[in-house]
Design an enzyme around this catalytic site. Structure first.
Site, PDB file in Angstrom:
ATOM      1  N   ASP A 184      -8.436 -13.139  -9.473  1.00  0.00           N
ATOM      2  CA  ASP A 184      -8.796 -11.731  -9.452  1.00  0.00           C
ATOM      3  C   ASP A 184      -9.884 -11.511 -10.494  1.00  0.00           C
ATOM      4  O   ASP A 184      -9.712 -11.874 -11.655  1.00  0.00           O
ATOM      5  CB  ASP A 184      -7.569 -10.866  -9.780  1.00  0.00           C
ATOM      6  CG  ASP A 184      -7.909  -9.378  -9.784  1.00  0.00           C
ATOM      7  OD1 ASP A 184      -8.344  -8.883  -8.735  1.00  0.00           O
ATOM      8  OD2 ASP A 184      -7.751  -8.725 -10.829  1.00  0.00           O
ATOM      9  N   GLU A 268     -11.842 -12.788  -4.005  1.00  0.00           N
ATOM     10  CA  GLU A 268     -12.113 -11.644  -3.135  1.00  0.00           C
ATOM     11  C   GLU A 268     -13.600 -11.548  -2.852  1.00  0.00           C
ATOM     12  O   GLU A 268     -14.417 -11.867  -3.713  1.00  0.00           O
ATOM     13  CB  GLU A 268     -11.692 -10.363  -3.861  1.00  0.00           C
ATOM     14  CG  GLU A 268     -10.402  -9.778  -3.401  1.00  0.00           C
ATOM     15  CD  GLU A 268     -10.084  -8.530  -4.204  1.00  0.00           C
ATOM     16  OE1 GLU A 268      -9.758  -7.517  -3.595  1.00  0.00           O
ATOM     17  OE2 GLU A 268     -10.154  -8.587  -5.440  1.00  0.00           O
ATOM     18  N   CYS A 321       3.097  -5.790  -3.376  1.00  0.00           N
ATOM     19  CA  CYS A 321       3.994  -6.589  -4.205  1.00  0.00           C
ATOM     20  C   CYS A 321       3.942  -8.029  -3.707  1.00  0.00           C
ATOM     21  O   CYS A 321       4.218  -8.296  -2.539  1.00  0.00           O
ATOM     22  CB  CYS A 321       5.427  -6.053  -4.114  1.00  0.00           C
ATOM     23  SG  CYS A 321       6.651  -7.209  -4.770  1.00  0.00           S
ATOM     24  N   CYS A 324       7.762  -9.260  -2.487  1.00  0.00           N
ATOM     25  CA  CYS A 324       8.430  -8.884  -1.242  1.00  0.00           C
ATOM     26  C   CYS A 324       7.471  -8.343  -0.178  1.00  0.00           C
ATOM     27  O   CYS A 324       7.874  -8.136   0.965  1.00  0.00           O
ATOM     28  CB  CYS A 324       9.516  -7.848  -1.523  1.00  0.00           C
ATOM     29  SG  CYS A 324       8.857  -6.229  -1.959  1.00  0.00           S
ATOM     30  N   CYS A 340       8.083  -2.971  -8.762  1.00  0.00           N
ATOM     31  CA  CYS A 340       8.108  -2.756  -7.316  1.00  0.00           C
ATOM     32  C   CYS A 340       9.330  -1.896  -6.972  1.00  0.00           C
ATOM     33  O   CYS A 340      10.459  -2.239  -7.328  1.00  0.00           O
ATOM     34  CB  CYS A 340       8.182  -4.093  -6.595  1.00  0.00           C
ATOM     35  SG  CYS A 340       8.455  -3.914  -4.823  1.00  0.00           S
ATOM     36  N   CYS A 343      11.795  -4.282  -4.494  1.00  0.00           N
ATOM     37  CA  CYS A 343      12.572  -5.429  -4.967  1.00  0.00           C
ATOM     38  C   CYS A 343      12.773  -5.432  -6.474  1.00  0.00           C
ATOM     39  O   CYS A 343      13.477  -6.289  -7.016  1.00  0.00           O
ATOM     40  CB  CYS A 343      11.933  -6.744  -4.526  1.00  0.00           C
ATOM     41  SG  CYS A 343      10.394  -7.126  -5.375  1.00  0.00           S
ATOM     42  N   ASP A 350      -3.022  -7.452 -12.673  1.00  0.00           N
ATOM     43  CA  ASP A 350      -4.032  -8.436 -12.278  1.00  0.00           C
ATOM     44  C   ASP A 350      -3.421  -9.735 -11.755  1.00  0.00           C
ATOM     45  O   ASP A 350      -3.916 -10.330 -10.795  1.00  0.00           O
ATOM     46  CB  ASP A 350      -4.968  -8.730 -13.456  1.00  0.00           C
ATOM     47  CG  ASP A 350      -5.728  -7.482 -13.892  1.00  0.00           C
ATOM     48  OD1 ASP A 350      -5.868  -6.560 -13.057  1.00  0.00           O
ATOM     49  OD2 ASP A 350      -6.174  -7.427 -15.055  1.00  0.00           O
TER      50      ASP A 350
HETATM   51 ZN   LIG Z   1       8.578  -6.130  -4.280  1.00  0.00          ZN
END
Ligand SMILES: [Zn+2]
Length: 388
Positions: A184, A268, A321, A324, A340, A343, A350
Protein backbone atom coordinates in the site's frame (compact mmCIF):
# COMPACT_ATOMS: atom_id res chain seq x y z
CA UNK A 1 18.45 -7.56 -20.21
CA UNK A 2 18.66 -3.86 -21.02
CA UNK A 3 20.16 -1.61 -18.40
CA UNK A 4 21.06 2.05 -18.27
CA UNK A 5 23.69 3.66 -16.06
CA UNK A 6 23.85 7.39 -15.56
CA UNK A 7 27.00 9.41 -14.87
CA UNK A 8 28.05 12.98 -14.48
CA UNK A 9 30.56 14.30 -17.00
CA UNK A 10 32.57 17.48 -17.55
CA UNK A 11 32.75 18.64 -21.17
CA UNK A 12 35.75 20.58 -22.50
CA UNK A 13 34.86 24.10 -23.70
CA UNK A 14 34.74 22.86 -27.32
CA UNK A 15 32.56 19.90 -26.36
CA UNK A 16 30.27 22.10 -24.31
CA UNK A 17 29.83 24.50 -27.22
CA UNK A 18 29.07 21.65 -29.63
CA UNK A 19 26.71 19.95 -27.16
CA UNK A 20 24.84 23.17 -26.42
CA UNK A 21 24.41 23.75 -30.15
CA UNK A 22 23.26 20.14 -30.54
CA UNK A 23 20.66 20.53 -27.79
CA UNK A 24 19.51 23.79 -29.40
CA UNK A 25 19.11 22.09 -32.78
CA UNK A 26 17.26 19.11 -31.25
CA UNK A 27 14.90 21.56 -29.57
CA UNK A 28 14.40 23.60 -32.73
CA UNK A 29 13.68 20.55 -34.89
CA UNK A 30 11.34 19.08 -32.28
CA UNK A 31 9.41 22.34 -31.92
CA UNK A 32 9.22 22.94 -35.68
CA UNK A 33 7.91 19.42 -36.26
CA UNK A 34 5.40 19.82 -33.43
CA UNK A 35 4.24 23.09 -34.98
CA UNK A 36 3.83 21.44 -38.41
CA UNK A 37 1.87 18.54 -36.96
CA UNK A 38 -0.41 20.85 -35.01
CA UNK A 39 -1.03 23.12 -38.02
CA UNK A 40 -1.79 20.18 -40.32
CA UNK A 41 -4.33 18.91 -37.84
CA UNK A 42 -6.08 22.25 -37.29
CA UNK A 43 -6.11 23.32 -40.92
CA UNK A 44 -7.02 20.08 -42.66
CA UNK A 45 -7.38 17.35 -40.02
CA UNK A 46 -4.31 15.65 -41.45
CA UNK A 47 -2.07 13.53 -39.28
CA UNK A 48 1.62 13.88 -39.98
CA UNK A 49 3.74 10.88 -38.99
CA UNK A 50 7.39 10.34 -38.16
CA UNK A 51 8.51 9.64 -41.72
CA UNK A 52 6.98 12.86 -43.00
CA UNK A 53 8.68 14.94 -40.32
CA UNK A 54 11.89 13.13 -41.18
CA UNK A 55 11.68 14.28 -44.81
CA UNK A 56 10.84 17.78 -43.57
CA UNK A 57 14.09 17.71 -41.62
CA UNK A 58 16.00 16.88 -44.79
CA UNK A 59 14.38 19.89 -46.47
CA UNK A 60 15.07 22.22 -43.52
CA UNK A 61 18.74 21.34 -43.62
CA UNK A 62 18.87 22.67 -47.19
CA UNK A 63 17.38 26.06 -46.26
CA UNK A 64 20.08 28.69 -45.95
CA UNK A 65 18.83 30.21 -42.69
CA UNK A 66 18.77 26.74 -41.10
CA UNK A 67 22.20 25.82 -42.42
CA UNK A 68 23.53 25.47 -38.86
CA UNK A 69 21.57 22.22 -38.51
CA UNK A 70 24.34 20.62 -40.57
CA UNK A 71 26.99 21.50 -38.00
CA UNK A 72 25.76 18.95 -35.45
CA UNK A 73 25.28 15.20 -35.60
CA UNK A 74 22.09 14.32 -37.45
CA UNK A 75 21.29 11.33 -35.22
CA UNK A 76 19.99 13.25 -32.15
CA UNK A 77 17.77 15.33 -34.44
CA UNK A 78 16.21 12.17 -35.88
CA UNK A 79 15.86 10.66 -32.41
CA UNK A 80 14.09 13.84 -31.29
CA UNK A 81 11.54 13.34 -34.04
CA UNK A 82 11.07 9.74 -32.88
CA UNK A 83 10.44 10.98 -29.35
CA UNK A 84 7.86 13.39 -30.73
CA UNK A 85 6.20 10.45 -32.48
CA UNK A 86 6.09 8.58 -29.15
CA UNK A 87 4.62 11.65 -27.46
CA UNK A 88 1.86 11.73 -30.08
CA UNK A 89 1.18 7.99 -29.81
CA UNK A 90 0.78 8.43 -26.06
CA UNK A 91 -1.50 11.39 -26.62
CA UNK A 92 -3.72 9.57 -29.13
CA UNK A 93 -3.92 6.59 -26.78
CA UNK A 94 -5.17 8.90 -24.02
CA UNK A 95 -2.17 8.31 -21.77
CA UNK A 96 -0.75 11.85 -21.79
CA UNK A 97 -1.60 15.45 -22.60
CA UNK A 98 -0.86 17.10 -25.93
CA UNK A 99 2.92 17.40 -26.51
CA UNK A 100 4.49 20.67 -25.35
CA UNK A 101 7.09 22.86 -26.96
CA UNK A 102 10.56 22.42 -25.48
CA UNK A 103 12.05 25.44 -23.76
CA UNK A 104 15.65 26.49 -23.41
CA UNK A 105 15.68 26.83 -19.62
CA UNK A 106 14.67 23.17 -19.28
CA UNK A 107 18.14 22.15 -20.42
CA UNK A 108 17.29 19.32 -22.79
CA UNK A 109 18.69 16.07 -24.03
CA UNK A 110 20.20 14.49 -27.11
CA UNK A 111 20.16 10.79 -27.87
CA UNK A 112 23.02 9.23 -29.81
CA UNK A 113 22.39 5.78 -31.22
CA UNK A 114 25.09 3.31 -32.21
CA UNK A 115 26.17 5.10 -35.39
CA UNK A 116 26.78 8.42 -33.62
CA UNK A 117 29.28 7.44 -30.90
CA UNK A 118 32.16 5.07 -30.28
CA UNK A 119 32.99 3.09 -27.16
CA UNK A 120 36.67 2.30 -27.11
CA UNK A 121 39.00 1.36 -24.24
CA UNK A 122 36.29 2.21 -21.76
CA UNK A 123 35.82 5.71 -23.19
CA UNK A 124 32.90 7.34 -24.99
CA UNK A 125 33.60 9.36 -28.15
CA UNK A 126 30.66 11.33 -29.55
CA UNK A 127 30.30 12.10 -33.26
CA UNK A 128 32.21 15.26 -34.25
CA UNK A 129 34.22 15.21 -30.99
CA UNK A 130 37.92 14.36 -31.11
CA UNK A 131 38.39 13.82 -27.38
CA UNK A 132 36.51 11.30 -25.25
CA UNK A 133 34.03 12.61 -22.68
CA UNK A 134 35.43 13.16 -19.19
CA UNK A 135 32.99 10.87 -17.39
CA UNK A 136 33.06 10.25 -13.63
CA UNK A 137 32.68 6.48 -13.70
CA UNK A 138 30.89 5.96 -10.39
CA UNK A 139 30.47 2.30 -11.30
CA UNK A 140 31.94 0.32 -14.17
CA UNK A 141 30.05 -0.87 -17.20
CA UNK A 142 30.18 -4.68 -16.87
CA UNK A 143 33.00 -6.38 -18.78
CA UNK A 144 32.08 -7.30 -22.34
CA UNK A 145 28.99 -5.07 -22.50
CA UNK A 146 28.56 -2.87 -25.56
CA UNK A 147 26.64 0.38 -25.09
CA UNK A 148 23.76 0.60 -27.57
CA UNK A 149 22.63 4.19 -26.96
CA UNK A 150 23.93 7.15 -25.03
CA UNK A 151 21.86 10.14 -23.98
CA UNK A 152 23.39 13.49 -23.06
CA UNK A 153 21.39 15.63 -20.68
CA UNK A 154 21.87 19.19 -19.55
CA UNK A 155 20.15 19.66 -16.22
CA UNK A 156 18.59 23.12 -15.58
CA UNK A 157 21.23 23.51 -12.83
CA UNK A 158 23.94 23.47 -15.50
CA UNK A 159 25.19 19.95 -14.80
CA UNK A 160 25.89 17.51 -17.58
CA UNK A 161 24.84 13.88 -17.35
CA UNK A 162 25.26 10.95 -19.66
CA UNK A 163 23.04 7.90 -19.58
CA UNK A 164 24.51 4.80 -21.19
CA UNK A 165 22.23 1.98 -22.27
CA UNK A 166 23.58 -1.52 -22.74
CA UNK A 167 22.54 -5.12 -22.77
CA UNK A 168 23.65 -6.92 -19.62
CA UNK A 169 23.78 -10.71 -20.02
CA UNK A 170 24.87 -11.10 -16.38
CA UNK A 171 21.38 -10.40 -14.98
CA UNK A 172 19.86 -13.75 -14.15
CA UNK A 173 16.51 -14.61 -12.57
CA UNK A 174 16.74 -15.01 -8.79
CA UNK A 175 15.96 -18.38 -7.19
CA UNK A 176 12.20 -18.88 -6.98
CA UNK A 177 10.56 -18.32 -3.60
CA UNK A 178 6.92 -18.79 -2.63
CA UNK A 179 6.53 -15.44 -0.88
CA UNK A 180 4.02 -12.91 -2.20
CA UNK A 181 3.51 -9.40 -0.93
CA UNK A 182 0.94 -6.63 -1.23
CA UNK A 183 2.04 -3.01 -1.03
CA UNK A 184 0.00 0.00 0.00
CA UNK A 185 1.48 3.35 -1.04
CA UNK A 186 0.61 6.16 1.32
CA UNK A 187 1.48 9.52 2.77
CA UNK A 188 1.93 8.73 6.47
CA UNK A 189 3.98 5.69 5.59
CA UNK A 190 5.38 5.75 2.11
CA UNK A 191 5.17 1.97 1.85
CA UNK A 192 3.19 -0.48 3.98
CA UNK A 193 3.52 -4.18 3.21
CA UNK A 194 1.06 -6.99 3.85
CA UNK A 195 3.54 -8.61 6.22
CA UNK A 196 3.28 -5.58 8.47
CA UNK A 197 6.35 -3.48 7.61
CA UNK A 198 6.21 0.28 7.21
CA UNK A 199 8.75 2.44 5.45
CA UNK A 200 8.69 6.24 5.51
CA UNK A 201 10.44 8.89 3.45
CA UNK A 202 14.07 9.49 4.47
CA UNK A 203 14.27 12.12 7.18
CA UNK A 204 16.83 14.34 5.49
CA UNK A 205 14.45 14.96 2.59
CA UNK A 206 12.69 17.43 4.87
CA UNK A 207 15.88 19.45 5.23
CA UNK A 208 16.12 19.75 1.45
CA UNK A 209 12.50 20.89 1.22
CA UNK A 210 13.23 23.70 3.65
CA UNK A 211 16.22 24.71 1.54
CA UNK A 212 14.07 24.54 -1.57
CA UNK A 213 11.40 26.80 -0.13
CA UNK A 214 14.02 29.39 0.80
CA UNK A 215 15.63 29.23 -2.63
CA UNK A 216 12.24 29.66 -4.30
CA UNK A 217 11.47 32.74 -2.26
CA UNK A 218 14.85 34.15 -3.16
CA UNK A 219 14.23 33.50 -6.85
CA UNK A 220 10.86 35.25 -6.84
CA UNK A 221 12.48 38.44 -5.51
CA UNK A 222 14.99 38.69 -8.37
CA UNK A 223 14.36 40.89 -11.35
CA UNK A 224 13.36 39.10 -14.58
CA UNK A 225 16.21 38.64 -17.02
CA UNK A 226 18.91 39.63 -14.52
CA UNK A 227 22.13 37.72 -13.86
CA UNK A 228 21.13 37.21 -10.24
CA UNK A 229 17.87 35.67 -11.27
CA UNK A 230 19.71 33.16 -13.46
CA UNK A 231 21.94 32.32 -10.48
CA UNK A 232 18.91 31.87 -8.21
CA UNK A 233 17.20 29.70 -10.83
CA UNK A 234 20.22 27.41 -10.97
CA UNK A 235 20.26 27.11 -7.21
CA UNK A 236 16.62 25.98 -7.21
CA UNK A 237 17.39 23.47 -9.94
CA UNK A 238 20.38 22.15 -7.99
CA UNK A 239 18.29 21.49 -4.89
CA UNK A 240 15.70 19.72 -7.04
CA UNK A 241 18.46 17.47 -8.37
CA UNK A 242 19.68 16.70 -4.83
CA UNK A 243 16.16 15.76 -3.78
CA UNK A 244 15.72 13.47 -6.78
CA UNK A 245 19.07 11.77 -6.12
CA UNK A 246 18.41 11.24 -2.42
CA UNK A 247 14.96 9.90 -3.06
CA UNK A 248 16.06 7.55 -5.82
CA UNK A 249 18.89 6.18 -3.70
CA UNK A 250 16.54 5.44 -0.84
CA UNK A 251 13.95 3.83 -3.11
CA UNK A 252 16.49 1.65 -4.91
CA UNK A 253 17.48 -0.02 -1.65
CA UNK A 254 13.84 -0.54 -0.77
CA UNK A 255 12.68 -1.96 -4.11
CA UNK A 256 15.72 -4.23 -4.48
CA UNK A 257 14.98 -5.76 -1.10
CA UNK A 258 11.29 -6.26 -1.92
CA UNK A 259 12.11 -7.94 -5.23
CA UNK A 260 14.79 -10.17 -3.65
CA UNK A 261 12.49 -11.44 -0.93
CA UNK A 262 9.26 -11.95 -2.89
CA UNK A 263 8.17 -13.91 -5.93
CA UNK A 264 5.00 -11.90 -6.49
CA UNK A 265 4.52 -8.20 -5.79
CA UNK A 266 1.11 -6.52 -5.96
CA UNK A 267 0.51 -2.76 -5.97
CA UNK A 268 -2.50 -0.58 -6.66
CA UNK A 269 -2.90 1.19 -9.98
CA UNK A 270 -1.58 4.69 -9.32
CA UNK A 271 -4.54 6.35 -11.04
CA UNK A 272 -6.52 5.61 -7.88
CA UNK A 273 -4.10 7.50 -5.76
CA UNK A 274 -4.04 10.45 -8.08
CA UNK A 275 -7.77 10.87 -7.80
CA UNK A 276 -7.25 12.22 -4.33
CA UNK A 277 -5.51 15.32 -5.63
CA UNK A 278 -4.28 17.87 -3.22
CA UNK A 279 -1.59 20.47 -3.56
CA UNK A 280 0.09 19.94 -0.23
CA UNK A 281 3.78 19.34 0.01
CA UNK A 282 3.41 15.92 1.59
CA UNK A 283 1.32 14.92 -1.40
CA UNK A 284 3.89 16.20 -3.84
CA UNK A 285 6.64 14.20 -2.16
CA UNK A 286 4.57 11.06 -2.18
CA UNK A 287 3.42 11.52 -5.79
CA UNK A 288 6.97 11.56 -7.02
CA UNK A 289 7.99 8.63 -4.85
CA UNK A 290 5.01 6.45 -5.74
CA UNK A 291 5.71 6.72 -9.45
CA UNK A 292 9.37 5.95 -8.90
CA UNK A 293 8.59 2.95 -6.67
CA UNK A 294 6.26 1.30 -9.16
CA UNK A 295 8.65 2.04 -12.03
CA UNK A 296 11.57 0.41 -10.19
CA UNK A 297 9.51 -2.56 -9.01
CA UNK A 298 8.20 -3.21 -12.52
CA UNK A 299 11.60 -3.34 -14.18
CA UNK A 300 13.38 -5.16 -11.35
CA UNK A 301 10.66 -7.83 -11.40
CA UNK A 302 11.25 -8.18 -15.13
CA UNK A 303 15.00 -8.50 -14.60
CA UNK A 304 14.85 -11.07 -11.85
CA UNK A 305 11.98 -13.27 -13.03
CA UNK A 306 9.42 -12.03 -10.52
CA UNK A 307 5.71 -11.36 -11.07
CA UNK A 308 4.58 -7.76 -10.81
CA UNK A 309 0.82 -7.11 -10.62
CA UNK A 310 -1.04 -3.80 -10.63
CA UNK A 311 -4.63 -4.19 -9.49
CA UNK A 312 -7.71 -2.49 -10.77
CA UNK A 313 -8.41 1.03 -9.62
CA UNK A 314 -11.85 0.45 -8.15
CA UNK A 315 -10.92 -2.08 -5.55
CA UNK A 316 -12.03 -0.94 -2.03
CA UNK A 317 -8.72 -1.79 -0.40
CA UNK A 318 -9.06 0.34 2.74
CA UNK A 319 -12.76 -0.27 3.42
CA UNK A 320 -12.61 -4.04 3.32
CA UNK A 321 -11.79 -6.24 6.30
CA UNK A 322 -8.96 -8.50 5.16
CA UNK A 323 -10.01 -11.11 7.71
CA UNK A 324 -13.70 -11.69 6.92
CA UNK A 325 -14.34 -9.65 3.77
CA UNK A 326 -16.84 -7.27 5.33
CA UNK A 327 -16.91 -3.87 3.64
CA UNK A 328 -17.59 -0.82 5.81
CA UNK A 329 -19.49 2.18 4.40
CA UNK A 330 -16.98 4.89 5.17
CA UNK A 331 -13.30 5.07 5.97
CA UNK A 332 -12.23 8.71 6.43
CA UNK A 333 -8.51 9.41 5.93
CA UNK A 334 -7.92 10.36 9.57
CA UNK A 335 -8.83 6.91 10.87
CA UNK A 336 -5.57 4.98 11.28
CA UNK A 337 -6.97 1.99 13.21
CA UNK A 338 -10.39 0.35 13.24
CA UNK A 339 -12.27 -2.70 14.51
CA UNK A 340 -14.25 -4.76 12.05
CA UNK A 341 -17.96 -4.65 13.13
CA UNK A 342 -18.40 -8.15 11.66
CA UNK A 343 -15.55 -10.23 13.04
CA UNK A 344 -14.03 -7.86 15.60
CA UNK A 345 -10.49 -7.90 14.20
CA UNK A 346 -8.49 -4.79 15.05
CA UNK A 347 -6.89 -3.38 11.89
CA UNK A 348 -4.08 -0.98 11.19
CA UNK A 349 -5.53 0.93 8.23
CA UNK A 350 -2.51 0.60 5.90
CA UNK A 351 -1.56 -2.96 6.75
CA UNK A 352 -5.18 -4.04 6.21
CA UNK A 353 -5.19 -2.27 2.83
CA UNK A 354 -1.97 -3.95 1.74
CA UNK A 355 -3.39 -7.37 2.70
CA UNK A 356 -6.43 -6.68 0.52
CA UNK A 357 -4.21 -5.56 -2.32
CA UNK A 358 -2.27 -8.81 -2.09
CA UNK A 359 -5.46 -10.92 -2.08
CA UNK A 360 -6.87 -9.04 -5.09
CA UNK A 361 -3.59 -9.35 -6.97
CA UNK A 362 -3.35 -13.09 -6.40
CA UNK A 363 -6.95 -13.51 -7.60
CA UNK A 364 -6.18 -11.54 -10.76
CA UNK A 365 -3.08 -13.59 -11.47
CA UNK A 366 -4.95 -16.88 -11.04
CA UNK A 367 -7.88 -15.88 -13.26
CA UNK A 368 -5.65 -14.01 -15.68
CA UNK A 369 -3.72 -17.17 -16.48
CA UNK A 370 -6.63 -18.71 -18.36
CA UNK A 371 -7.55 -15.72 -20.53
CA UNK A 372 -5.90 -13.85 -23.35
CA UNK A 373 -3.94 -10.81 -22.21
CA UNK A 374 -6.10 -8.27 -24.08
CA UNK A 375 -9.13 -9.51 -22.16
CA UNK A 376 -7.49 -9.22 -18.79
CA UNK A 377 -9.30 -5.94 -18.12
CA UNK A 378 -12.72 -7.51 -18.32
CA UNK A 379 -11.54 -10.30 -16.08
CA UNK A 380 -10.55 -8.00 -13.26
CA UNK A 381 -14.05 -7.20 -11.91
CA UNK A 382 -14.87 -10.91 -11.66
CA UNK A 383 -11.66 -11.49 -9.85
CA UNK A 384 -12.59 -8.76 -7.41
CA UNK A 385 -16.00 -10.29 -6.82
CA UNK A 386 -14.42 -13.59 -5.87
CA UNK A 387 -12.56 -11.75 -3.17
CA UNK A 388 -15.28 -9.56 -1.73
ZN1 LIG B 1 -13.88 -8.62 9.64
Amino acid sequence: MEKAYSYRFYPTPEQESLLRRTLGCVRLVYNKALHERTQAWYESQRRIGYSQTSSMLTAWKKESELDFLNEVSCVPLQQGLRHLQTAFSNFWAGRTKYPNFKKKHQGGSAEFSKSAFKYRNGQIYLAKCKEPLDIRWSRPIPEGCEPSTVTIRLHPSGRWHISIRFDDPTIKPLPVTDKAIGIDLGINSLVTTSDGNKVSNPKHLKKYYRKLRRAHKNLSRKEKGSKNREKARRKVARIHAQITDTRKDHLHKLTTQLVRENQTIVVEDLAVKNMVKNRKLAQAISDASWGEITRQLAYKCRWYGRTYIEIDRWFPSSKRCSNCGHIVQKMPLNIREWDCPECGTCHDRDINASKNILAAGLAVSVCGASVRPEQSKSVKPTAMKLQT
